[in-house]
Design an enzyme around this catalytic site. Structure first.
Site, PDB file in Angstrom:
ATOM      1  CE1 TYR A 174      -3.223   3.294   0.505  1.00  0.00           C
ATOM      2  CE2 TYR A 174      -1.739   3.488   2.541  1.00  0.00           C
ATOM      3  CZ  TYR A 174      -2.503   3.988   1.451  1.00  0.00           C
ATOM      4  OH  TYR A 174      -3.064   5.271   1.733  1.00  0.00           O
ATOM      5  CE  LYS A 178      -2.020   7.471  -1.534  1.00  0.00           C
ATOM      6  NZ  LYS A 178      -3.164   7.547  -1.911  1.00  0.00           N
TER       7      LYS A 178
END
Length: 349
Positions: A174, A178
């Site tokens: 995750y 980004k």
């Protein structure tokens, strides 16, 4: 922080992912300045929720349905006629089946497809603000990293190969997603030379009261659930803190509006962090401000010294955008007040 209440009159901003926790305050920051805001949602149900939570600005609000952010051309209609774009939509999932399919590609393509639609169909747009994350700066492999001070100069070093690997922890992927999404935005501008520039905003853990209507404490967003568990009796011990940087959601909304309006913000990256926190500090605040809750809040080691971990340098966003951040005390207090109000309204008190 006072905003310039008439700066946006007559202009239309597109905010992607309008039903999100951060997006609710991005909407407030632009609507309160007088902008018309078009926002993308996945369905009519999400649109209805946004209408309820932002009912005082209903005349300034409109909606575009985008079921999947990564479909080529998916934002073509949504961007037509807008003056600026704020891209907040990105998956926030930690447990997934396929790291690449469920996390990396939606984050990266979701960003580049929005930019492609803007370049083709929104000639008036001169600035796109992309919501990135502290996750795109942090080096998870270094843990608490004592002595290091994170700033906009840092980049998450996780490679694509590691992030896509099925054995890699979802939180690691995750965070990497980004970074790759943010890099994709910078690369897009370099490669395609569009009529707009890009500014990125990198918030860490985001707390504060929800700007959306919340009617069910069993289905809170990730950030709200993270704090509510500390005051509803479900958490018996003070949890280990894994990220030590935080910001209030209302300040994140304000940073986005200023990043859009400020000429100096062109091509800049902003670490939108108030400072550092631990769950111990959060528990201390709730126990102090809501003594009637004390038996539900884990005690831990009250007023324990702050652990020896990395620092946060937020001087750039303060200096260039004039942002003043709310304190942890204010943010947690306001969250707790909202939770108690919802408990009363839903008969859970």
């Amino acid at each position: 922080m006072a905003s310039n209440s008439t700066s946006g009159v007559g202009k239309t901003i597109l905010v992607t992912g309008g039903s999100g926790f951060v997006a609710a305050e991005v909407l407030n920051a632009f609507l309160s300045r007088g902008y018309n805001v078009r926002t993308t949602v996945r369905n009519d149900h999400s649109a209805d929720k946004v209408k309820k939570s932002h009912s005082k600005y209903i005349k300034q609000l409109s909606f575009a349905i985008v079921k999947d952010v990564q479909i080529p051309g998916g934002h073509d209609e949504a961007v037509k006629g807008v003056d600026g774009v704020v891209h907040t939509a990105s998956p926030f999932l930690l447990q997934v089946e396929d790291n690449e399919r469920d996390l990396l590609l939606p984050a990266i393509k979701g960003t580049t497809e929005v930019l492609a639609s803007v370049q083709k169909y929104a000639p008036n747009v001169k600035r796109v603000v992309v919501t990135s994350s502290f996750a795109s700066l942090v080096d998870i492999s270094k843990g608490g990293r004592p002595g290091h001070v994170y700033s906009e100069k840092d980049w998450n070093p996780t490679t694509y190969e590691v992030a896509a690997n099925k054995d890699t922890n979802g939180a690691v992927t995750y965070c990497a997603s980004k970074a790759f999404a943010e890099k994709a935005a910078w690369d897009y501008v370099k490669e395609h030379k569009p009529q707009f520039d890009v500014t990125t905003v990198c918030p860490p853990m985001v707390y504060g009261p929800s700007g959306s209507v919340v009617t069910d404490l069993d289905h809170l967003n990730t950030s709200a659930a993270d704090i509510y568990r500390l005051m509803n009796g479900s958490c018996k011990e003070v949890p280990e803190t894994s990220f030590f940087a935080w910001v209030d959601v209302r300040d994140v909304g304000e940073v986005h509006a200023r990043a859009y309006e400020s000429p100096e913000a062109a091509g800049q990256r902003y670490l939108a962090a108030s400072g550092r926190y631990t769950y111990q500090k959060v528990c201390d605040i709730i126990r102090k401000d809501f003594p009637e809750r004390r038996n539900l809040v884990p005690e831990g080691t009250p007023n324990a010294p702050f652990p020896d971990v990395y620092g946060i340098d937020n001087s750039k966003v303060k200096k260039e955008l004039g942002v003043e951040f709310r304190s942890l005390e204010t943010s947690i207090h306001d969250m707790a007040v909202q939770f108690i109000e919802i408990e009363k309204a839903t008969g859970k008190a």
